[in-house]
Design a protein around this motif. Structure first.
Motif, mmCIF file in Angstrom:
data_model
loop_
_atom_site.group_PDB
_atom_site.id
_atom_site.type_symbol
_atom_site.label_atom_id
_atom_site.label_comp_id
_atom_site.label_asym_id
_atom_site.label_seq_id
_atom_site.Cartn_x
_atom_site.Cartn_y
_atom_site.Cartn_z
ATOM 1 N N CYS A 1 0.835 -1.198 0.000
ATOM 2 C CA CYS A 1 0.000 0.000 0.000
ATOM 3 C C CYS A 1 0.871 1.249 0.000
ATOM 4 O O CYS A 1 2.066 1.207 0.306
ATOM 5 N N GLY A 2 0.250 2.375 -0.335
ATOM 6 C CA GLY A 2 0.969 3.644 -0.338
ATOM 7 C C GLY A 2 1.883 3.796 -1.537
ATOM 8 O O GLY A 2 1.907 2.977 -2.455
ATOM 9 N N SER A 3 2.665 4.876 -1.519
ATOM 10 C CA SER A 3 3.614 5.103 -2.610
ATOM 11 C C SER A 3 4.896 4.328 -2.412
ATOM 12 O O SER A 3 5.499 3.837 -3.372
ATOM 13 N N GLY A 4 5.363 4.205 -1.187
ATOM 14 C CA GLY A 4 6.568 3.448 -0.903
ATOM 15 C C GLY A 4 7.824 4.284 -0.816
ATOM 16 O O GLY A 4 8.856 3.811 -0.315
ATOM 17 N N ILE A 5 7.795 5.524 -1.285
ATOM 18 C CA ILE A 5 9.011 6.340 -1.298
ATOM 19 C C ILE A 5 9.506 6.664 0.110
ATOM 20 O O ILE A 5 10.719 6.575 0.369
#
Length: 647
Positions: A199-203
């Motif tokens: 989930c999320g962008s991961g950056i």
């Protein structure tokens, strides 16, 4: 007796099940004993989940490994070949990362294009074709209706054989919502069951990992698979999110996978992070079609340790990823991104004022989004809503689909919307944004069409863009942060591009109808191409890209600065003090005055330090800065340290 006691203690270790490992006849020699001591002990040299790696130990282990390989390479031809393979393994890993990252990015783009159009209809000649691909091969497509061809049918045409009317519209509306809900439900279910880290962008997590933090499974194979699949699903569902940020996470998962295949990287967490830095560059390269930008992003934003060889390898991986994506050509324009534009008209000084207004709008939008999104995320954590992530995704998707379908600028994918907003109006454009009243006496070239009065299509597009802008601003606040892969670059660019295009059209029409005003008189003549609305869209998109800065109210230039927890006693009517306790490093890196300078140089290189404190028995003796290290290195190279320019 002490050596015998030491040997006995070692043999009682649980791993020493075979007492014949130590030959009593060779006790006077230390060969077998040292071989035994080289055996790894349980939980020694490994890191637990959510622990921080020891950079110096990883560097020392790699140095020892390299020294052994170098010494063995002189023993035989086979060992020499193995040393060459070890030296080239880094480039092999970069090649594989670039190939896989570019391939996945191309597959994601193609799949998103197809599944986005699947919500509205299907291609009868080949169901795996998108709307545009389906009509490419049709001989019955006209210029005015380039999006219509017999091979492509909407769901109402296919199911009830009706293309117009209220019943056809309602059926297409209903199926659009159902497809969106199906995609979103499948995506959030896969993330929740198989890969919660997808989930999320991961950056932010990538930056944490590159700083030396261990998060087991975040870059695993399941995360790579699930994030790739669910990224296609959530973007195709029409949610206000992008795929560019998550592509960095996908590329880093590729880097982690290939680094695990080589012991050089799998057994050294420090070396593994060099590979991940290059993978992050490859991810940005395929996300925005910018190999050099990907290297700069990895160097400036996410990486903590970036030696020169990593710089070149990152550039190589980014280039391979970009060429792979271009070979796949997912957008059909031989470009790496969908919104590729070229402007032939320069901007003028008078246009700086609307550009400044767009910058102000971008700052206000950023402030609104950050504060509202943080408040919503906090509320999600403190209420029962956080316990039902699937329900939250379904509700937001339903609201998005219901509101988005009637408006053509929110119904299409966000990337296609940005592409249309960026494009300059020419003779081949059929968009509503290019519905100008043409002068039949116009004889200018195609790429230099003069400003013209807006037609009814432009005015219709203006109020549709205004409604789409309000919708995007509100829905993005509630979309970002859900338990699905989500990026924020594309929604932010879309908000700025819509605002910029509307401002650009407004300036264009004012310049056309009032070209005799003093601000237009010197550079905008009748029949000239004065204003480029697409350029305003690009400026607005750039203005809306999320830095957040903290400020303290009441602080002026003569405020007292303090680093203590409690503010000092100030005289009456004095300005508010500036508290810098939060940015104070309470545990600076220190060395003793007996530490070898070579070790200090290595520490500066590895940790990226700017300064290091020198102590003796806990008392501060001085400070070593990066310039001091550079001077020392110059002296070691028999150079005059005073003749070197230091920045």
């Amino acid at each position: 007796m002490m050596p015998q006691l030491a040997v006995t203690t070692i043999l009682e270790h649980p791993r020493a099940k075979d007492t014949n490992m130590v030959n009593t006849g060779d006790m006077n020699g230390s060969g077998n004993l040292m071989d035994f001591l080289d055996e790894p002990f349980p939980d020694v040299g490994t890191y637990e989940d959510f622990h921080t790696i020891d950079w110096l130990r990883e560097k020392s282990r790699d140095t020892d490994r390299h020294r052994k390989i170098t010494s063995k390479s002189k023993e035989s031809i086979w060992e020499f070949i193995k040393s060459l393979l070890d030296a080239w393994s880094g480039w092999v890993v970069m090649l594989k990362i670039g190939l896989l990252a570019g391939t996945l990015a191309g597959v994601i783009d193609l799949a998103v294009d197809w599944m986005t159009d699947l919500k509205e209809g299907v291609c009868l000649s080949a169901f795996w074709y998108s709307h545009e691909q389906c009509c490419w091969t049709s001989n019955e497509t006209t210029f005015e209706d380039r999006g219509k061809c017999p091979q492509w049918q909407k769901w109402s045409e296919l199911l009830v054989n009706q293309s117009e009317g209220a019943s056809a519209y309602i059926l297409n509306y209903f199926l659009y919502i159902m497809w969106a809900l199906c995609f979103a439900f499948l995506a959030v279910s896969l993330v929740r069951v198989f890969a919660p880290y997808a989930c999320g962008s991961g950056i932010p997590e990538i930056k944490t990992i590159l700083s030396g933090f261990i998060i087991r499974g975040y870059l695993g194979k399941w995360t790579l698979l699930i994030k790739t699949v669910t990224l296609v699903l959530v973007v195709s569902s029409g949610l206000s999110l992008g795929k560019e940020g998550p592509l960095v996470h996908v590329a880093c998962c590729c880097g982690n996978f290939f680094s695990s295949l080589f012991s050089k990287y799998s057994k050294n967490e420090g070396k593994r992070r060099e590979v991940l830095s290059a993978a992050a560059a490859a991810g940005v390269s395929v996300a925005f079609g910018a190999p050099i930008g990907g290297v700069l992003f990895s160097l400036e934003e996410v990486s903590y340790y970036f030696p020169l060889k990593t710089l070149w390898r990152s550039f190589f991986a980014a280039l391979v990823a970009a060429f792979t994506l271009r070979s796949i050509n997912p957008f059909g324009n031989s470009r790496l991104v969908l919104f590729y534009v070229e402007y032939h008209t320069p901007w003028y000084m008078a246009e700086l004022f609307p550009f400044i207004l767009l910058g102000v709008f971008g700052g206000l939008w950023g402030t609104l989004f950050i504060r509202c999104n943080i408040a919503w995320c906090r509320r999600r954590k403190t209420t029962k809503l956080g316990k039902y992530p699937v329900l939250e995704v379904i509700v937001v998707t339903a609201i998005t689909a219901i509101i988005a379908y009637p408006n053509p600028y929110t119904r299409r994918s966000t990337s296609e919307l940005i592409s249309e907003l960026f494009n300059d109006c020419g003779a081949l454009e059929s968009s509503q944004l290019c519905d100008y009243i043409n002068d039949p006496n116009m004889t200018r070239p195609v790429d230099d069409i003069p400003d013209r009065p807006a037609g009814p299509g432009v005015y219709t597009a203006m109020w549709q863009l205004a409604l789409a802008l309000i919708f995007k601003i509100i829905i993005t606040i509630f979309t970002f942060g859900m338990k699905i892969p989500s990026g924020l670059f594309i929604p932010s660019m879309a908000v700025g591009a819509m605002a910029g295009r509307m401002v650009g059209i407004g300036v264009e029409q004012v310049a056309y109808h009032h070209h005799d005003w003093i601000i237009f008189r010197n550079w905008c003549r009748p029949g000239a191409d004065c204003v480029t609305p697409g350029l305003y869209a690009m400026v607005g998109a750039a203005a809306c890209l999320e830095n957040a800065r903290q400020r303290q109210d009441g602080v002026v230039s003569n405020s007292i600065v303090h680093f203590t927890e409690d503010p000092p006693e100030l005289p009456p009517n004095s300005p508010h003090p500036l508290k810098l306790r939060r940015i104070l490093n309470l545990s600076p890196f220190t060395v003793t005055d007996h530490t070898p300078m070579e070790t200090v140089v290595d520490i500066f290189r590895k940790l990226g330090l700017r300064q290091c404190l020198v102590t003796r028995s806990g008392r501060l003796l001085g400070i070593i800065t990066k310039k001091d290290v550079l001077r020392h290195m110059a002296q070691m190279a028999n150079q005059d340290p005073e003749s070197i320019m230091f920045n």
